[in-house]
Scaffold this motif. Structure first.
Motif, mmCIF file in Angstrom:
data_model
loop_
_atom_site.group_PDB
_atom_site.id
_atom_site.type_symbol
_atom_site.label_atom_id
_atom_site.label_comp_id
_atom_site.label_asym_id
_atom_site.label_seq_id
_atom_site.Cartn_x
_atom_site.Cartn_y
_atom_site.Cartn_z
ATOM 1 N N ARG A 186 0.853 -1.182 0.000
ATOM 2 C CA ARG A 186 0.000 0.000 0.000
ATOM 3 C C ARG A 186 0.889 1.232 0.000
ATOM 4 O O ARG A 186 1.932 1.254 0.644
ATOM 5 C CB ARG A 186 -0.903 0.010 1.221
ATOM 6 N N THR A 187 0.452 2.239 -0.722
ATOM 7 C CA THR A 187 1.137 3.520 -0.732
ATOM 8 C C THR A 187 0.418 4.426 0.257
ATOM 9 O O THR A 187 -0.806 4.567 0.198
ATOM 10 C CB THR A 187 1.118 4.129 -2.145
ATOM 11 N N ILE A 188 1.196 5.021 1.161
ATOM 12 C CA ILE A 188 0.628 5.818 2.240
ATOM 13 C C ILE A 188 1.157 7.246 2.135
ATOM 14 O O ILE A 188 2.367 7.463 2.188
ATOM 15 C CB ILE A 188 1.025 5.232 3.614
ATOM 16 N N PRO A 189 0.261 8.240 1.999
ATOM 17 C CA PRO A 189 0.722 9.625 1.988
ATOM 18 C C PRO A 189 0.940 10.113 3.426
ATOM 19 O O PRO A 189 0.129 9.867 4.307
ATOM 20 C CB PRO A 189 -0.424 10.379 1.317
ATOM 21 N N VAL A 190 2.061 10.794 3.648
ATOM 22 C CA VAL A 190 2.372 11.354 4.967
ATOM 23 C C VAL A 190 2.661 12.844 4.768
ATOM 24 O O VAL A 190 3.473 13.209 3.916
ATOM 25 C CB VAL A 190 3.609 10.656 5.588
ATOM 26 N N TRP A 191 1.990 13.701 5.545
ATOM 27 C CA TRP A 191 2.192 15.136 5.442
ATOM 28 C C TRP A 191 3.423 15.540 6.252
ATOM 29 O O TRP A 191 3.526 15.234 7.430
ATOM 30 C CB TRP A 191 0.971 15.891 5.949
ATOM 31 N N ILE A 192 4.374 16.191 5.583
ATOM 32 C CA ILE A 192 5.586 16.684 6.235
ATOM 33 C C ILE A 192 5.434 18.199 6.330
ATOM 34 O O ILE A 192 5.508 18.898 5.306
ATOM 35 C CB ILE A 192 6.859 16.323 5.428
ATOM 36 N N PRO A 193 5.193 18.730 7.540
ATOM 37 C CA PRO A 193 4.995 20.178 7.657
ATOM 38 C C PRO A 193 6.274 20.943 7.350
ATOM 39 O O PRO A 193 7.375 20.452 7.575
ATOM 40 C CB PRO A 193 4.571 20.372 9.109
ATOM 41 N N GLY A 194 6.088 22.153 6.826
ATOM 42 C CA GLY A 194 7.225 23.023 6.544
ATOM 43 C C GLY A 194 7.742 23.643 7.830
ATOM 44 O O GLY A 194 7.175 23.467 8.925
ATOM 45 N N GLY A 195 8.843 24.390 7.720
ATOM 46 C CA GLY A 195 9.453 25.025 8.890
ATOM 47 C C GLY A 195 8.514 25.983 9.600
ATOM 48 O O GLY A 195 8.230 25.847 10.781
ATOM 49 N N ARG A 196 8.015 26.989 8.890
ATOM 50 C CA ARG A 196 7.100 27.976 9.476
ATOM 51 C C ARG A 196 5.944 28.202 8.518
ATOM 52 O O ARG A 196 6.115 28.204 7.305
ATOM 53 C CB ARG A 196 7.828 29.293 9.709
ATOM 54 N N GLY A 197 4.794 28.426 9.078
ATOM 55 C CA GLY A 197 3.641 28.708 8.246
ATOM 56 C C GLY A 197 2.973 27.438 7.750
ATOM 57 O O GLY A 197 3.296 26.331 8.187
ATOM 58 N N PRO A 198 2.041 27.591 6.796
ATOM 59 C CA PRO A 198 1.253 26.449 6.323
ATOM 60 C C PRO A 198 1.956 25.607 5.267
ATOM 61 O O PRO A 198 1.389 24.651 4.773
ATOM 62 C CB PRO A 198 0.011 27.113 5.744
ATOM 63 N N SER A 199 3.184 25.965 4.894
ATOM 64 C CA SER A 199 3.837 25.210 3.824
ATOM 65 C C SER A 199 4.239 23.819 4.312
ATOM 66 O O SER A 199 4.454 23.586 5.491
ATOM 67 C CB SER A 199 5.069 25.956 3.309
ATOM 68 N N GLY A 200 4.351 22.955 3.407
ATOM 69 C CA GLY A 200 4.744 21.581 3.687
ATOM 70 C C GLY A 200 4.618 20.775 2.415
ATOM 71 O O GLY A 200 4.392 21.322 1.333
ATOM 72 N N GLU A 201 4.752 19.466 2.554
ATOM 73 C CA GLU A 201 4.637 18.621 1.371
ATOM 74 C C GLU A 201 4.183 17.227 1.769
ATOM 75 O O GLU A 201 4.350 16.806 2.904
ATOM 76 C CB GLU A 201 5.977 18.540 0.633
ATOM 77 N N TRP A 202 3.594 16.564 0.810
ATOM 78 C CA TRP A 202 3.214 15.174 0.993
ATOM 79 C C TRP A 202 4.393 14.295 0.614
ATOM 80 O O TRP A 202 5.050 14.542 -0.379
ATOM 81 C CB TRP A 202 2.015 14.812 0.114
ATOM 82 N N ARG A 203 4.651 13.295 1.418
ATOM 83 C CA ARG A 203 5.672 12.302 1.094
ATOM 84 C C ARG A 203 4.963 10.955 1.012
ATOM 85 O O ARG A 203 4.188 10.604 1.899
ATOM 86 C CB ARG A 203 6.751 12.246 2.170
ATOM 87 N N LEU A 204 5.221 10.236 -0.059
ATOM 88 C CA LEU A 204 4.613 8.916 -0.226
ATOM 89 C C LEU A 204 5.561 7.851 0.314
ATOM 90 O O LEU A 204 6.760 7.872 0.037
ATOM 91 C CB LEU A 204 4.320 8.635 -1.700
ATOM 92 N N THR A 205 5.020 6.945 1.090
ATOM 93 C CA THR A 205 5.775 5.787 1.563
ATOM 94 C C THR A 205 5.041 4.540 1.104
ATOM 95 O O THR A 205 3.836 4.568 0.857
ATOM 96 C CB THR A 205 5.910 5.765 3.104
ATOM 97 N N ARG A 206 5.783 3.456 0.987
ATOM 98 C CA ARG A 206 5.174 2.163 0.652
ATOM 99 C C ARG A 206 5.435 1.223 1.812
ATOM 100 O O ARG A 206 6.542 1.163 2.346
ATOM 101 C CB ARG A 206 5.779 1.580 -0.621
ATOM 102 N N ARG A 207 4.425 0.473 2.164
ATOM 103 C CA ARG A 207 4.556 -0.502 3.237
ATOM 104 C C ARG A 207 3.846 -1.782 2.840
ATOM 105 O O ARG A 207 2.880 -1.782 2.076
ATOM 106 C CB ARG A 207 3.962 0.027 4.560
ATOM 107 N N ALA A 208 4.346 -2.870 3.394
ATOM 108 C CA ALA A 208 3.726 -4.173 3.195
ATOM 109 C C ALA A 208 2.768 -4.418 4.361
ATOM 110 O O ALA A 208 3.160 -4.291 5.519
ATOM 111 C CB ALA A 208 4.788 -5.267 3.150
#
Length: 155
Positions: free
Chosen positions: A85-107
């Motif tokens: 399964r591919t799992i999206p994980v939100w990685i918050p940015g340093g300050r403010g609302p910025s950030g990014e999604w990181r995809l991980t795969r797990r069994a």
């Protein structure tokens, strides 16, 4: 021992029998162990983290599904399956609302006992590789000719 073989897995939960699965699954487990090791060793591609790298699958996300079948073809006694399964994980940015999604795969390794109770483990590729390597090693040990002083592992 270098060749395909038949293995039936006896599942136990807290020391008690839980289910029986996977007649003739030794070849699939050996192939999966090699595939996980190869995928982890290859660099680049869409998965920079080795823990997210698994063998390439045709069109499915299922690495294996083992069930127990009686001689007359009825399914029962348990099931052991592994799906990616591919799992999206939100990685918050340093300050403010910025950030990014990181995809991980797990069994997702799931076991279903003959009584219908299920268990699940979420594994990285390293953890899945270790699990499958241990299963193959135990099968090899059980299949090897007995030498004086050797005992067959039963748990």
């Amino acid at each position: 021992m270098g060749s395909p073989y038949e293995v039936t897995l006896e599942l136990h939960r807290d020391g008690a029998p839980y289910g029986t699965v996977g007649e003739r699954c030794g070849w699939f487990l050996t192939r999966l162990a090699r595939g996980v090791a190869k995928a982890r060793a290859e660099g680049g591609g869409p998965w920079p983290d080795p823990d997210d790298r698994f063998p390439d699958l045709p069109d499915e996300e299922e690495l294996f599904a083992f069930r127990y079948r009686t001689r007359n073809g009825l399914v029962g006694g348990g099931e052991l399956r592994c799906r990616l399964r591919t799992i999206p994980v939100w990685i918050p940015g340093g300050r403010g609302p910025s950030g990014e999604w990181r995809l991980t795969r797990r069994a997702f390794l799931e076991a279903w006992g003959s009584g219908g109770v299920g268990l699940r483990a979420v594994l990285t590729s390293a953890e899945l590789g270790g699990f499958v390597d241990a299963l193959v090693a135990e099968a090899e040990e059980c299949l090897s000719p007995q030498k004086p002083g050797n005992s067959v592992r039963t748990s």
